[in-house]
Design an enzyme around this catalytic site. Sequence first.
Site, mmCIF file in Angstrom:
data_model
loop_
_atom_site.group_PDB
_atom_site.id
_atom_site.type_symbol
_atom_site.label_atom_id
_atom_site.label_comp_id
_atom_site.label_asym_id
_atom_site.label_seq_id
_atom_site.Cartn_x
_atom_site.Cartn_y
_atom_site.Cartn_z
ATOM 1 N N SER A 127 0.834 -1.203 0.000
ATOM 2 C CA SER A 127 0.000 0.000 0.000
ATOM 3 C C SER A 127 0.865 1.247 0.000
ATOM 4 O O SER A 127 1.961 1.259 0.578
ATOM 5 C CB SER A 127 -0.867 -0.028 1.260
ATOM 6 O OG SER A 127 -1.506 1.197 1.449
ATOM 7 N N TYR A 152 -2.655 -1.094 10.937
ATOM 8 C CA TYR A 152 -2.814 -1.673 9.594
ATOM 9 C C TYR A 152 -1.617 -1.315 8.712
ATOM 10 O O TYR A 152 -1.012 -2.175 8.084
ATOM 11 C CB TYR A 152 -4.118 -1.184 8.935
ATOM 12 C CG TYR A 152 -4.107 -1.435 7.442
ATOM 13 C CD1 TYR A 152 -4.257 -2.729 6.936
ATOM 14 C CD2 TYR A 152 -3.864 -0.393 6.534
ATOM 15 C CE1 TYR A 152 -4.195 -2.963 5.572
ATOM 16 C CE2 TYR A 152 -3.803 -0.629 5.179
ATOM 17 C CZ TYR A 152 -3.968 -1.904 4.697
ATOM 18 O OH TYR A 152 -3.879 -2.152 3.350
ATOM 19 N N LYS A 156 1.667 -3.664 6.808
ATOM 20 C CA LYS A 156 2.197 -3.672 5.426
ATOM 21 C C LYS A 156 3.712 -3.463 5.449
ATOM 22 O O LYS A 156 4.456 -4.104 4.713
ATOM 23 C CB LYS A 156 1.510 -2.604 4.578
ATOM 24 C CG LYS A 156 0.046 -2.902 4.287
ATOM 25 C CD LYS A 156 -0.130 -4.165 3.453
ATOM 26 C CE LYS A 156 -1.559 -4.617 3.375
ATOM 27 N NZ LYS A 156 -1.751 -5.955 2.814
#
Length: 342
Positions: A127, A152, A156
């Site tokens: 991302s 979150y 990544k």
Amino acid sequence: MKELILVTGGTGYIGSHTAVELINEGYEVVIVDNLANSTVDSLDGIEKITGVRPAFEQFDLCDKPNVEAFFRKYSRLKAIIHFAAYKAVGESVDQPLKYYRNNLVSLMNLLECMEQFKVPLMVFSSSCTVYGQPKELPVTENAPILPAESPYGNTKQICEEILRDSGCSMPALQVISLRYFNPIGAHPSALIGELPQGIPDNLVPFVTQTAAGLRGELKIFGDDYPTPDGSAVRDYINVTDLAKAHVTAIRRLLDQKNETGLEFFNLGTGHGTSVLEVVKTFEKVTGVPVHYKVVGRRAGDIVAVWADTTKANQVLGWKAGTSLEDTLLSAWNWEKKLRGIQ
Ligand code: NAD
Ligand code: WQD
């Protein structure tokens, strides 16, 4: 015989669109998903679009014995596209361990089985969140990785580190990490699309639900940013364009064209669009008004980010081609189909 590709999270939003593009390009697809954030209806959509129903295995990738049994069963597997993860930024702040466990353990289980069963090729869903607010725009793959704004986002970053470290101990491992900007829209057939749970966090599902009358009004988070119209700027990428990049990445790995064991590519359009521009473009192409009000900035939001896509264009040979207009129309057609609106 067709090359068999595992699509984890393949009943989800981006995974289902990628399964379609893989099948269209002549690959055989097997999907693994535990349906934590999707339904089996996606399989019907994929089948209606392509004429092929992919094999489907429902289990949790955090469950190692199931992952091993899967690799034993599908011994023809050539490569993996790993979409499966939790992705709700706000929820990850409230329940960080749920995110760390799911997103990290699923990847580690896959990597261990990839080594054990000698399936060393993976495309990983990363991302643009790894860049935070970059100092220079557009952002290239060489921009510094900034401290994550959310658990979150941190998953990544950690997953990319796990992939880098695993490459050192597993020289055969070949990974392409694709850093998505803001994926939006749905398949032009309106047979597959995004299924947000509860109140959407993301802009475009909130816009389509407001237009459909499910939400009273859209809140625009801030109009006092240092941008041309004061609202925040993002790089909104059509989900089918995004899906096609995965097919290109898989081909690159299968053909051993990758230059290093871990490559990164930005996937965006290369253009920034403001929140107000998204709303106005949506109203223009659909003819449906979106009631909105400007409120204060959302905590943790960055001002502006858009991708430098030179590397994806030149090295991967991929370019986003769908206009924002067509993409927003596809999002609206999907919302209308979900709500039974003519
Ligand atoms: P999604 O929630 O629609 O799809 C993810 C799928 O993975 C879901 O179907 C879910 O049921 C499944 N899943 C989750 N954990 C699982 C597990 N442990 N075992 C088996 N299945 C599991 O999300 P999406 O938008 O399609 O995102 C796909 C990937 O792309 C994710 O890794 C996400 O972090 C990443 N990504 C998404 C965006 C975005 O804005 N949508 C942006 C950047 C990166
Ligand atoms: C876009 C813009 C909001 C909702 C998130 C994740 C990121 C990545 C993509 C996975 C922002 C504004 C939004 C609303 C608004 N996902 N907005 N009203 O925040 O760029 O990125 O999704 O990796 O990690 O953080 O996307 O769609 O939430 O917001 O004004 O009701 O729309 O403030 O400027 P974001 P988004």
